[in-house]
Design a protein around this motif. Structure first.
Motif, PDB file in Angstrom:
ATOM      1  N   ALA A  13     135.511  16.274  57.277  1.00 32.62           N
ATOM      2  CA  ALA A  13     134.574  16.074  58.373  1.00 32.62           C
ATOM      3  C   ALA A  13     133.762  14.812  58.130  1.00 32.62           C
ATOM      4  N   TRP A  57     126.919   5.069  72.320  1.00 35.38           N
ATOM      5  CA  TRP A  57     126.453   6.450  72.507  1.00 35.38           C
ATOM      6  C   TRP A  57     125.964   6.665  73.931  1.00 35.38           C
ATOM      7  N   VAL A  68     128.666  14.540  69.132  1.00 31.33           N
ATOM      8  CA  VAL A  68     127.752  14.654  68.001  1.00 31.33           C
ATOM      9  C   VAL A  68     126.508  15.382  68.520  1.00 31.33           C
ATOM     10  N   ALA A  73     118.979   7.405  71.760  1.00 30.61           N
ATOM     11  CA  ALA A  73     120.197   7.718  71.042  1.00 30.61           C
ATOM     12  C   ALA A  73     120.326   6.835  69.803  1.00 30.61           C
ATOM     13  N   ASN A  81     135.279  19.323  63.394  1.00 24.75           N
ATOM     14  CA  ASN A  81     134.540  19.690  62.205  1.00 24.75           C
ATOM     15  C   ASN A  81     134.934  21.129  61.847  1.00 24.75           C
ATOM     16  N   GLY A 131     120.338  13.171  55.803  1.00 31.49           N
ATOM     17  CA  GLY A 131     119.262  13.860  56.493  1.00 31.49           C
ATOM     18  C   GLY A 131     118.351  12.953  57.294  1.00 31.49           C
ATOM     19  N   TRP A 168     128.407  15.929  63.351  1.00 34.76           N
ATOM     20  CA  TRP A 168     129.614  15.571  64.075  1.00 34.76           C
ATOM     21  C   TRP A 168     130.367  16.829  64.468  1.00 34.76           C
ATOM     22  N   GLN A 200     122.408  17.036  67.649  1.00 40.05           N
ATOM     23  CA  GLN A 200     121.210  16.870  66.825  1.00 40.05           C
ATOM     24  C   GLN A 200     120.194  17.944  67.198  1.00 40.05           C
ATOM     25  N   TYR A 209     125.271  14.522  72.104  1.00 36.92           N
ATOM     26  CA  TYR A 209     125.649  13.151  72.441  1.00 36.92           C
ATOM     27  C   TYR A 209     127.160  13.022  72.507  1.00 36.92           C
ATOM     28  N   PHE A 244     126.648  13.253  57.730  1.00 39.34           N
ATOM     29  CA  PHE A 244     125.500  12.366  57.821  1.00 39.34           C
ATOM     30  C   PHE A 244     124.473  12.721  56.750  1.00 39.34           C
ATOM     31  N   PHE A 266     119.991   6.779  59.570  1.00 36.44           N
ATOM     32  CA  PHE A 266     120.940   7.752  59.063  1.00 36.44           C
ATOM     33  C   PHE A 266     122.155   7.046  58.464  1.00 36.44           C
ATOM     34  N   ARG A 322     115.958  17.412  63.519  1.00 37.74           N
ATOM     35  CA  ARG A 322     116.906  17.450  62.401  1.00 37.74           C
ATOM     36  C   ARG A 322     117.910  16.309  62.471  1.00 37.74           C
ATOM     37  N   SER A 323     118.843  16.317  61.538  1.00 34.56           N
ATOM     38  CA  SER A 323     119.813  15.226  61.444  1.00 34.56           C
ATOM     39  C   SER A 323     120.968  15.430  62.421  1.00 34.56           C
ATOM     40  N   LEU A 324     121.943  14.566  62.310  1.00 37.13           N
ATOM     41  CA  LEU A 324     123.097  14.555  63.191  1.00 37.13           C
ATOM     42  C   LEU A 324     124.225  15.415  62.626  1.00 37.13           C
ATOM     43  N   GLN A 355     123.176   8.782  76.329  1.00 40.64           N
ATOM     44  CA  GLN A 355     121.735   8.990  76.134  1.00 40.64           C
ATOM     45  C   GLN A 355     121.427  10.369  75.580  1.00 40.64           C
TER      46      GLN A 355
END
Lengths: 123, 110
Positions: free
Chosen positions: B98, A113, A37, B44, A60, B103, A47, A39, A94, B101, B88, A43-45, A115
């Motif tokens: 997929a 997860w 994953v 994390a 993905n 935002g 996959w 990031q 990650y 997530f 999230f 911003r967001s995550l 680090q």
């Protein structure tokens, strides 16, 4: 307890291949699904994909043409390769243990997860 | 633009309750189970909730979640300073094939 640790270069040149490894300790990699994953800063995550201990993979679709995830059970590691990188691939990457829930239609969830490791794409 | 929509920020005083929403569609939340993650700055993400409303191992019962139709909600009671983090939501999307997530929502404990 189970721990995951990412490793790999922190700087990759544009158009080259990003390669990261995740080392799993405290449990055998020969179970579960194992994901990557990322990031981007602030911003967001996102996959990237996962590999099952059998070796089967799911990626993905937005990255599928550039991604390969592989497994090395002898070293209890799994790896990510992302080809033809651009600045848009700059992110915190990650690795995560991935579990499906208790139901037949459960979505995968990331319960442990690493680090994270920052990868910057720049010349 | 994330597939799942969350409010950018929420805030509440210590001891109070806060809810965080996650809105999607029939191809994701409407047809799949939702997970929630907490990410304290510089660390994390940590799994809080899976299968819509099941607390992850070790998670306090101050955290709860639910799903209705194409939306999901995370609730946190008895707010503490240590709850300040980004939250999230995530789920599988059948159309995109997929895991997607939201935002993220920044929680501030006033």
């Amino acid at each position: 307890q189970v721990q995951l640790q990412e490793s790999g270069p922190g700087l990759v040149k544009p158009s080259e291949t990003l390669s990261l490894t995740c080392t799993v300790s405290g449990d055998s990699i020969s179970a579960y699904y194992w994901s990557w994953v990322r990031q981007p800063p602030g911003r967001s995550l996102e996959w990237i994909g996962y590999i099952y201990y059998s070796g089967s993979t799911t990626y993905n679709p937005s990255l599928k043409s550039r991604v390969t995830i592989s497994l090395d059970t002898s070293k209890n590691q799994f790896s990510l390769k992302l080809t033809s990188v651009t600045a848009a691939d700059t992110a915190l990457y990650y690795c995560a243990r991935t579990n499906y829930g208790d139901y037949a239609g459960s979505s995968p969830a990331f319960d442990i997860w690493g680090q994270g490791t920052m990868v910057t794409v720049s010349s | 633009q994330s597939v799942l929509t969350q409010p950018p920020s929420v805030s509440a005083a210590p001891g109070q309750k806060v809810t965080i929403s996650c809105s999607g569609s029939s191809s994701n939340i409407g047809d799949n189970y939702v997970s929630w993650y907490q990410q304290v700055p510089g660390t994390a993400p940590k799994l809080l909730i899976y299968d819509n409303n099941k607390r992850s191992s070790g998670m306090r019962d101050r955290f709860s979640a639910s799903k209705s139709g194409t939306s999901a909600t995370l609730g946190i009671t008895g707010l503490q300073a240590g709850d300040e983090a980004d939250y999230f939501c995530g789920t599988w999307d059948d159309s995109l094939s997929a895991l997607v997530f939201g935002g993220g929502t920044k929680l501030t404990v006033l």
